[in-house]
Design a protein around this motif. Structure first.
Motif, PDB file in Angstrom:
ATOM      1  N   THR A  10     -51.579  13.900 -11.573  1.00 27.23           N
ATOM      2  CA  THR A  10     -51.714  13.223  -9.767  1.00 27.23           C
ATOM      3  C   THR A  10     -52.663  11.300 -10.367  1.00 27.23           C
ATOM      4  OG1 THR A  10     -53.307  14.261  -8.895  1.00 27.23           O
ATOM      5  CG2 THR A  10     -51.449  14.934  -8.727  1.00 27.23           C
ATOM      6  N   VAL A  11     -53.221  11.891 -10.707  1.00 31.06           N
ATOM      7  CA  VAL A  11     -54.112  10.114 -11.279  1.00 31.06           C
ATOM      8  C   VAL A  11     -53.517   9.309 -12.104  1.00 31.06           C
ATOM      9  CG1 VAL A  11     -56.221   9.517 -11.958  1.00 31.06           C
ATOM     10  CG2 VAL A  11     -56.443  11.319 -10.246  1.00 31.06           C
ATOM     11  N   ARG A  12     -53.306  10.059 -13.359  1.00 29.32           N
ATOM     12  CA  ARG A  12     -52.001  10.132 -14.480  1.00 29.32           C
ATOM     13  C   ARG A  12     -50.997   8.972 -14.498  1.00 29.32           C
ATOM     14  NH1 ARG A  12     -52.159  13.644 -18.569  1.00 29.32           N
ATOM     15  NH2 ARG A  12     -52.663  15.034 -17.764  1.00 29.32           N
ATOM     16  N   ASP A  13     -50.227   9.488 -13.485  1.00 34.54           N
ATOM     17  CA  ASP A  13     -48.908   9.009 -13.128  1.00 34.54           C
ATOM     18  C   ASP A  13     -49.167   7.886 -12.739  1.00 34.54           C
ATOM     19  OD1 ASP A  13     -47.806  11.402 -13.023  1.00 34.54           O
ATOM     20  OD2 ASP A  13     -47.970  11.292 -10.615  1.00 34.54           O
ATOM     21  N   ARG A  14     -47.772   6.902 -13.071  1.00 33.02           N
ATOM     22  CA  ARG A  14     -47.030   5.258 -12.699  1.00 33.02           C
ATOM     23  C   ARG A  14     -47.681   5.363 -11.315  1.00 33.02           C
ATOM     24  NH1 ARG A  14     -42.231   3.737 -16.451  1.00 33.02           N
ATOM     25  NH2 ARG A  14     -44.031   2.578 -18.413  1.00 33.02           N
ATOM     26  N   PRO A  15     -48.230   4.012 -10.511  1.00 34.97           N
ATOM     27  CA  PRO A  15     -48.119   4.097  -9.261  1.00 34.97           C
ATOM     28  C   PRO A  15     -46.969   2.914  -8.939  1.00 34.97           C
ATOM     29  CG  PRO A  15     -49.847   2.231 -10.706  1.00 34.97           C
ATOM     30  CD  PRO A  15     -49.019   3.369 -11.294  1.00 34.97           C
ATOM     31  N   VAL A  16     -45.934   4.091  -9.265  1.00 27.11           N
ATOM     32  CA  VAL A  16     -44.388   3.052  -8.915  1.00 27.11           C
ATOM     33  C   VAL A  16     -43.464   3.636  -7.543  1.00 27.11           C
ATOM     34  CG1 VAL A  16     -42.612   2.744  -9.761  1.00 27.11           C
ATOM     35  CG2 VAL A  16     -44.238   2.950 -11.471  1.00 27.11           C
ATOM     36  N   ALA A  17     -43.352   2.150  -6.569  1.00 21.63           N
ATOM     37  CA  ALA A  17     -42.532   2.733  -5.184  1.00 21.63           C
ATOM     38  C   ALA A  17     -40.670   1.782  -4.887  1.00 21.63           C
ATOM     39  CB  ALA A  17     -44.307   2.313  -3.869  1.00 21.63           C
ATOM     40  N   ALA A  18     -40.768   2.744  -4.224  1.00 20.86           N
ATOM     41  CA  ALA A  18     -39.668   1.910  -3.805  1.00 20.86           C
ATOM     42  C   ALA A  18     -39.334   1.833  -2.862  1.00 20.86           C
ATOM     43  CB  ALA A  18     -38.339   3.026  -4.115  1.00 20.86           C
ATOM     44  N   ALA A  19     -38.125   0.826  -2.298  1.00 17.00           N
ATOM     45  CA  ALA A  19     -38.131   0.838  -0.739  1.00 17.00           C
ATOM     46  C   ALA A  19     -36.399   0.881  -0.743  1.00 17.00           C
ATOM     47  CB  ALA A  19     -38.922   1.108  -0.016  1.00 17.00           C
ATOM     48  N   LEU A  20     -36.232   0.914   0.632  1.00 10.88           N
ATOM     49  CA  LEU A  20     -34.869   0.808   1.157  1.00 10.88           C
ATOM     50  C   LEU A  20     -34.773  -0.007   2.789  1.00 10.88           C
ATOM     51  CD1 LEU A  20     -31.945   0.981   0.259  1.00 10.88           C
ATOM     52  CD2 LEU A  20     -31.776   2.934   1.202  1.00 10.88           C
ATOM     53  N   PHE A  21     -33.460  -1.042   2.361  1.00  7.10           N
ATOM     54  CA  PHE A  21     -34.266  -2.643   2.957  1.00  7.10           C
ATOM     55  C   PHE A  21     -32.290  -2.296   4.052  1.00  7.10           C
ATOM     56  CE2 PHE A  21     -37.469  -3.573   1.321  1.00  7.10           C
ATOM     57  CZ  PHE A  21     -38.818  -3.732   1.801  1.00  7.10           C
ATOM     58  N   ASP A  22     -32.116  -2.910   4.744  1.00 12.98           N
ATOM     59  CA  ASP A  22     -30.949  -2.865   5.465  1.00 12.98           C
ATOM     60  C   ASP A  22     -30.597  -4.301   5.871  1.00 12.98           C
ATOM     61  OD1 ASP A  22     -32.232  -4.155   8.426  1.00 12.98           O
ATOM     62  OD2 ASP A  22     -30.976  -2.302   8.816  1.00 12.98           O
ATOM     63  N   PRO A  23     -29.533  -4.476   5.261  1.00 14.14           N
ATOM     64  CA  PRO A  23     -29.026  -6.295   5.028  1.00 14.14           C
ATOM     65  C   PRO A  23     -30.404  -6.733   6.452  1.00 14.14           C
ATOM     66  CG  PRO A  23     -26.744  -4.916   5.527  1.00 14.14           C
ATOM     67  CD  PRO A  23     -28.619  -4.000   6.176  1.00 14.14           C
ATOM     68  N   ASP A  24     -30.355  -6.711   7.450  1.00 11.92           N
ATOM     69  CA  ASP A  24     -31.588  -7.528   8.410  1.00 11.92           C
ATOM     70  C   ASP A  24     -33.063  -7.438   7.777  1.00 11.92           C
ATOM     71  OD1 ASP A  24     -29.373  -8.613  10.375  1.00 11.92           O
ATOM     72  OD2 ASP A  24     -29.192  -6.251  11.106  1.00 11.92           O
ATOM     73  N   GLY A  25     -33.353  -6.321   6.239  1.00 11.91           N
ATOM     74  CA  GLY A  25     -34.667  -6.740   5.987  1.00 11.91           C
ATOM     75  C   GLY A  25     -34.763  -5.670   7.140  1.00 11.91           C
ATOM     76  N   ARG A  26     -35.210  -4.908   7.790  1.00 13.40           N
ATOM     77  CA  ARG A  26     -35.910  -4.159   8.307  1.00 13.40           C
ATOM     78  C   ARG A  26     -35.991  -2.497   7.241  1.00 13.40           C
ATOM     79  NH1 ARG A  26     -32.363  -4.847  12.856  1.00 13.40           N
ATOM     80  NH2 ARG A  26     -31.095  -3.378  11.725  1.00 13.40           N
TER      81      ARG A  26
END
Length: 117
Positions: A10-26
């Motif tokens: 868990t410490v060696r994992d790449r610190p990669v994240a993803a997020a999903l936004f609606d057309p209004d930027g929320r």
């Protein structure tokens, strides 16, 4: 800072994240790399599987942002989960061969953030 090879995965994992936004930027959904549990649980895959289970298909016109350019597997999953064209932006390019020739690139949905539009 280098991480020792004997450190927990868990410490060696790449610190990669993803997020999903609606057309209004929320922001609607997020995911992070969970490779310690399963090597294929990339941030985008975690996000998409969770969103599909909780909300259904990703509406067209939304934006997925990730810290690392999606690989072919993640790109294919994102395309399959979308009800229409998405904007997919990434912060860091991945020069590896598995991030080249993806389904997102073929559709023109992917671009590097801060780069040309």
């Amino acid at each position: 800072m280098p991480v020792p090879e004997d450190a927990p995965r868990t410490v060696r994992d790449r610190p990669v994240a993803a997020a999903l936004f609606d057309p209004d930027g929320r922001a609607w959904w997020g995911g992070r790399n969970a490779g310690a549990a399963n090597r294929v649980l990339h941030a985008e895959l975690v996000l998409v599987l969770s969103f599909l289970a909780g909300r259904g298909r990703i509406p067209g016109g939304w934006q997925l942002v990730t810290s690392l350019q999606p690989c072919r597997m993640c790109a294919a999953v994102v395309v399959a989960a979308a009800d229409g064209p998405l904007r997919v932006g990434y912060v860091q390019a991945d020069p590896g061969r598995l991030a080249q020739g993806t389904a997102l690139q073929a559709r023109g949905w992917e671009r590097q953030l801060g780069g040309p539009r």
